[in-house]
Design an enzyme around this catalytic site. Structure first.
Site, mmCIF file in Angstrom:
data_model
loop_
_atom_site.group_PDB
_atom_site.id
_atom_site.type_symbol
_atom_site.label_atom_id
_atom_site.label_comp_id
_atom_site.label_asym_id
_atom_site.label_seq_id
_atom_site.Cartn_x
_atom_site.Cartn_y
_atom_site.Cartn_z
ATOM 1 N N GLU A 1 7.075 -7.257 -13.059
ATOM 2 C CA GLU A 1 8.333 -6.572 -12.736
ATOM 3 C C GLU A 1 9.224 -7.507 -11.944
ATOM 4 O OE1 GLU A 1 7.992 -3.256 -10.012
ATOM 5 O OE2 GLU A 1 6.168 -4.064 -9.149
ATOM 6 N N ARG B 1 3.781 9.276 -4.000
ATOM 7 C CA ARG B 1 3.631 7.814 -3.988
ATOM 8 C C ARG B 1 3.542 7.306 -2.544
ATOM 9 N NH1 ARG B 1 7.950 4.484 -7.344
ATOM 10 N NH2 ARG B 1 9.217 4.923 -5.511
ATOM 11 N N LYS C 1 4.286 0.947 -2.189
ATOM 12 C CA LYS C 1 5.577 0.497 -1.660
ATOM 13 C C LYS C 1 5.405 0.067 -0.202
ATOM 14 C CE LYS C 1 10.213 1.979 -2.771
ATOM 15 N NZ LYS C 1 10.687 0.733 -3.357
HETATM 16 N N1 PLP Z 1 9.449 -1.719 -8.613
HETATM 17 C C1 PLP Z 1 9.656 -2.045 -7.333
HETATM 18 C C2 PLP Z 1 8.980 -3.241 -6.775
HETATM 19 C C3 PLP Z 1 10.495 -1.252 -6.536
HETATM 20 O O1 PLP Z 1 10.726 -1.552 -5.265
HETATM 21 C C4 PLP Z 1 11.116 -0.117 -7.109
HETATM 22 C C5 PLP Z 1 11.959 0.758 -6.305
HETATM 23 O O2 PLP Z 1 11.552 1.739 -5.795
HETATM 24 C C6 PLP Z 1 10.869 0.166 -8.447
HETATM 25 C C7 PLP Z 1 10.029 -0.646 -9.164
HETATM 26 C C8 PLP Z 1 11.472 1.370 -9.084
HETATM 27 O O3 PLP Z 1 10.826 2.527 -8.703
HETATM 28 P P1 PLP Z 1 11.559 3.915 -8.687
HETATM 29 O O4 PLP Z 1 12.048 4.141 -10.078
HETATM 30 O O5 PLP Z 1 10.512 4.892 -8.306
HETATM 31 O O6 PLP Z 1 12.665 3.801 -7.722
HETATM 32 C C1 COI Z 2 14.597 1.584 -4.815
HETATM 33 O O1 COI Z 2 15.008 1.456 -5.973
HETATM 34 O O2 COI Z 2 14.637 2.661 -4.206
HETATM 35 C C2 COI Z 2 14.016 0.471 -4.114
HETATM 36 O O3 COI Z 2 13.312 0.687 -3.158
HETATM 37 C C3 COI Z 2 14.346 -0.875 -4.554
HETATM 38 C C4 COI Z 2 14.906 -1.641 -3.500
HETATM 39 C C5 COI Z 2 16.215 -1.364 -2.963
HETATM 40 C C6 COI Z 2 14.069 -2.656 -2.990
#
Ligand code: PLP
Ligand code: COI
Length: 341
Positions: free
Chosen positions: A220, A82, A184
């Protein structure tokens, strides 16, 4: 190795500097070998691209102590890929995915004393990120970059722990159609700050962002994807090109289907459907699975039958199964868990 003497059960989601971090620099078209360093500070030119044009992206993952005392992390290869997607979209050089996973192992090993013990409720949050470092004043990508990775022990992302959250429908947009919502990029989070402060000052825990084009579909929050459970037990989660493809959400879809024998729907979710769902939650690395009890749409409330006191029963099962795999007491059928040491 002596563990740090921290009150593990009561740490919040905050930053504390630990012993070691990883740094690698990109110059003349190539990444150097990367080193572990004790220096937590970054010194850059005032005109570095990251300061002027926000050329930066990041990742987030966690390390856990398992029941049998190993330190592991969860699907770091997906964070690596990612981050490669984020870099490509921001015209940054890709940090090699195998080196990313190796850096995770190096940083966690160098900070073993900071990895919260099994059963403490805390985990070690790992934050990889990269930025354009050389001076750029015309709007263009940098030619030099720094990739860094630090760790910090964390507790629950939301203050109430597992207490259901109240979410408000935001009047702001998080990401544009065909924009950068699916990566991200730091800029997405800068965009969400005003919305987040507004939500908090109105007494809400988080925002629900709707699709910016039609404002009829669920996207989201600022830092987590949504999951819903229908009254007949189907797992439903929004599909959109402008939300971040959460690794937790992608894993939960597989947990729901393969571990819990549930029907899974990854599709557009209309806001009008929410009133018919039985349970709602946020999922992400930081959020893990945080239950949502109520959604406020400009004063009109949608109250989920699971209520404001505890997680709904299906979300609880998903939570127990996912964290069970991560902590090593449920079989890791998919090979998701990487043992670090
Ligand atoms: N959506 C956003 C905007 C995020 O910043 C995050 C955090 O990483 C997620 C979703 C959840 O993603 P993940 O499950 O890969 O941490
Ligand atoms: C995460 O869940 O790792 C994120 O980046 C979310 C956050 C702390 C903005």
């Amino acid at each position: 190795m002596e563990k740090k003497q921290l009150d593990w059960a009561n740490i919040g989601f905050g930053y504390m500097p630990t012993d070691a971090r990883y740094v690698s620099n990109f110059k003349d078209g190539a990444w150097d070998d990367g080193v572990i360093t004790a220096d937590a500070n970054v010194t850059l030119n005032e005109c570095a691209c990251v300061f002027q044009y926000a050329q930066t992206c990041f990742e987030g993952l966690k390390a856990y102590t398992t029941e049998d005392g190993h330190i592991v992390c969860f699907r770091p290869d997906l964070n690596a890929s990612r981050m490669a997607d984020s870099a490509r979209r921001l015209e940054m050089p890709v940090f090699p995915e195998d080196k990313f996973v190796d850096a995770v192992c190096q940083v966690v090993k160098a900070n073993q004393a900071w990895v919260p013990p099994y059963g403490s409720g805390a985990t070690l949050y790992i934050r990889p990120y990269m930025m354009g470092t050389n001076a750029v004043i015309g709007v263009k990508p940098a030619s030099e970059y720094q990739f860094r990775m630090f760790v910090t022990p964390v507790g629950p992302y939301f203050k109430g722990g597992a207490k259901p959250l109240t979410i408000t429908v935001s009047d702001f947009d998080r990401a544009a159609p065909h924009g950068t919502g699916h990566i991200k990029a730091g800029l997405n989070y800068a965009m969400s700050l005003h919305a987040s402060i507004t939500a908090h000052s109105n007494g809400f825990d988080e925002n629900m962002f709707l699709d910016p084009q039609s404002r009829t579909k669920v996207e989201e929050t600022g830092g987590a994807n949504f999951i819903f459970i229908t009254k007949d037990g189907t797992f439903v989660t929004p599909k959109s090109d402008s939300i971040l493809p959460s690794i937790t959400r992608r894993s939960l879809m597989i947990v729901a289907e393969k571990y819990l024998d549930m029907k899974v729907e990854h599709r557009e979710v209309y806001f009008d459907e929410l009133k018919d769902f039985a349970e709602c939650g946020l999922c992400g690395t930081a959020a893990v699975i945080s239950p949502v009890g109520k959604i406020n749409d400009h004063g009109k409330e949608i109250c989920f039958p699971s209520g404001m006191n505890e997680m709904g029963p299906v979300i609880q099962k998903l939570y127990d199964t996912l964290t069970g795999i991560q902590m090593g007491h449920i079989e890791d059928k998919e090979g998701w868990v990487k043992t670090i040491c």
